[in-house]
Design a protein around this motif. Structure first.
Motif, mmCIF file in Angstrom:
data_model
loop_
_atom_site.group_PDB
_atom_site.id
_atom_site.type_symbol
_atom_site.label_atom_id
_atom_site.label_comp_id
_atom_site.label_asym_id
_atom_site.label_seq_id
_atom_site.Cartn_x
_atom_site.Cartn_y
_atom_site.Cartn_z
ATOM 1 N N ALA A 13 6.572 -7.283 -13.037
ATOM 2 C CA ALA A 13 7.032 -6.190 -12.177
ATOM 3 C C ALA A 13 5.942 -5.138 -12.010
ATOM 4 O O ALA A 13 5.708 -4.647 -10.894
ATOM 5 C CB ALA A 13 8.297 -5.566 -12.750
ATOM 6 N N ALA A 14 5.258 -4.792 -13.092
ATOM 7 C CA ALA A 14 4.186 -3.795 -13.011
ATOM 8 C C ALA A 14 3.032 -4.316 -12.162
ATOM 9 O O ALA A 14 2.470 -3.583 -11.334
ATOM 10 C CB ALA A 14 3.703 -3.433 -14.414
ATOM 11 N N GLY A 15 2.664 -5.566 -12.341
ATOM 12 C CA GLY A 15 1.585 -6.150 -11.546
ATOM 13 C C GLY A 15 1.935 -6.214 -10.074
ATOM 14 O O GLY A 15 1.097 -5.926 -9.206
ATOM 15 N N THR A 16 3.157 -6.595 -9.777
ATOM 16 C CA THR A 16 3.592 -6.659 -8.384
ATOM 17 C C THR A 16 3.580 -5.266 -7.754
ATOM 18 O O THR A 16 3.121 -5.093 -6.620
ATOM 19 C CB THR A 16 5.004 -7.264 -8.302
ATOM 20 O OG1 THR A 16 4.995 -8.538 -8.929
ATOM 21 C CG2 THR A 16 5.460 -7.401 -6.868
ATOM 22 N N THR A 17 4.059 -4.277 -8.476
ATOM 23 C CA THR A 17 4.063 -2.906 -7.968
ATOM 24 C C THR A 17 2.647 -2.407 -7.739
ATOM 25 O O THR A 17 2.350 -1.788 -6.702
ATOM 26 C CB THR A 17 4.794 -1.982 -8.954
ATOM 27 O OG1 THR A 17 6.107 -2.487 -9.180
ATOM 28 C CG2 THR A 17 4.869 -0.565 -8.431
ATOM 29 N N LEU A 18 1.755 -2.691 -8.666
ATOM 30 C CA LEU A 18 0.370 -2.268 -8.520
ATOM 31 C C LEU A 18 -0.285 -2.923 -7.312
ATOM 32 O O LEU A 18 -0.985 -2.261 -6.532
ATOM 33 C CB LEU A 18 -0.410 -2.597 -9.798
ATOM 34 C CG LEU A 18 -1.890 -2.209 -9.795
ATOM 35 C CD1 LEU A 18 -2.029 -0.695 -9.697
ATOM 36 C CD2 LEU A 18 -2.571 -2.729 -11.038
ATOM 37 N N MET A 19 -0.049 -4.206 -7.114
ATOM 38 C CA MET A 19 -0.628 -4.903 -5.964
ATOM 39 C C MET A 19 -0.062 -4.357 -4.656
ATOM 40 O O MET A 19 -0.794 -4.205 -3.673
ATOM 41 C CB MET A 19 -0.378 -6.408 -6.063
ATOM 42 C CG MET A 19 -1.198 -7.091 -7.136
ATOM 43 S SD MET A 19 -2.967 -6.825 -6.956
ATOM 44 C CE MET A 19 -3.277 -7.662 -5.427
ATOM 45 N N MET A 20 1.214 -4.048 -4.620
ATOM 46 C CA MET A 20 1.804 -3.486 -3.408
ATOM 47 C C MET A 20 1.205 -2.113 -3.104
ATOM 48 O O MET A 20 0.940 -1.781 -1.944
ATOM 49 C CB MET A 20 3.324 -3.401 -3.541
ATOM 50 C CG MET A 20 3.997 -4.760 -3.482
ATOM 51 S SD MET A 20 5.760 -4.680 -3.757
ATOM 52 C CE MET A 20 6.296 -3.795 -2.326
ATOM 53 N N LEU A 21 0.996 -1.314 -4.126
ATOM 54 C CA LEU A 21 0.383 -0.001 -3.913
ATOM 55 C C LEU A 21 -1.051 -0.123 -3.430
ATOM 56 O O LEU A 21 -1.493 0.611 -2.550
ATOM 57 C CB LEU A 21 0.431 0.818 -5.201
ATOM 58 C CG LEU A 21 1.796 1.401 -5.569
ATOM 59 C CD1 LEU A 21 1.743 2.018 -6.963
ATOM 60 C CD2 LEU A 21 2.217 2.433 -4.552
#
Length: 95
Positions: A13-21
């Motif tokens: 979840a953290a990696g996905t959020t970081l990539m989206m940002l």
């Protein structure tokens, strides 16, 4: 085992959020692109009309058309009059 799965899910979840940002950063850019020609902004009334009132009116029109043009038969509708329970089926069998 549960801690391992929770850690894996949190990392994902953290990696996905970081990539989206990181991928959406050009959307937040303050510099203008070549060929960019924005118009004037919408007023509050125009914004409410476009994003609130228009969808509500469209929903009401579609729902009204569905109700008015409903051609289903009365015996196919689920109402309290046509629900068969064990007691009503026994009463029907006796009659």
């Amino acid at each position: 085992m549960d801690k391992k799965n929770a850690l894996r899910a949190g990392t994902l979840a953290a990696g996905t959020t970081l990539m989206m940002l990181l991928m959406s950063s050009p959307a937040l850019a303050l510099t203008r692109d070549d060929g960019d020609d924005p118009g004037s902004g919408l007023s509050v009334i125009e914004t409410l009309g476009l994003y609130v009132f228009a969808p509500v009116v469209l929903f009401a029109v579609i729902a009204g058309l569905v109700m008015v043009l409903d051609r289903s038969k009365e015996e196919h509708r689920v109402t309290t009059r046509n629900i068969k329970t064990r007691e009503t089926m026994k009463a029907d069998a006796k009659a």
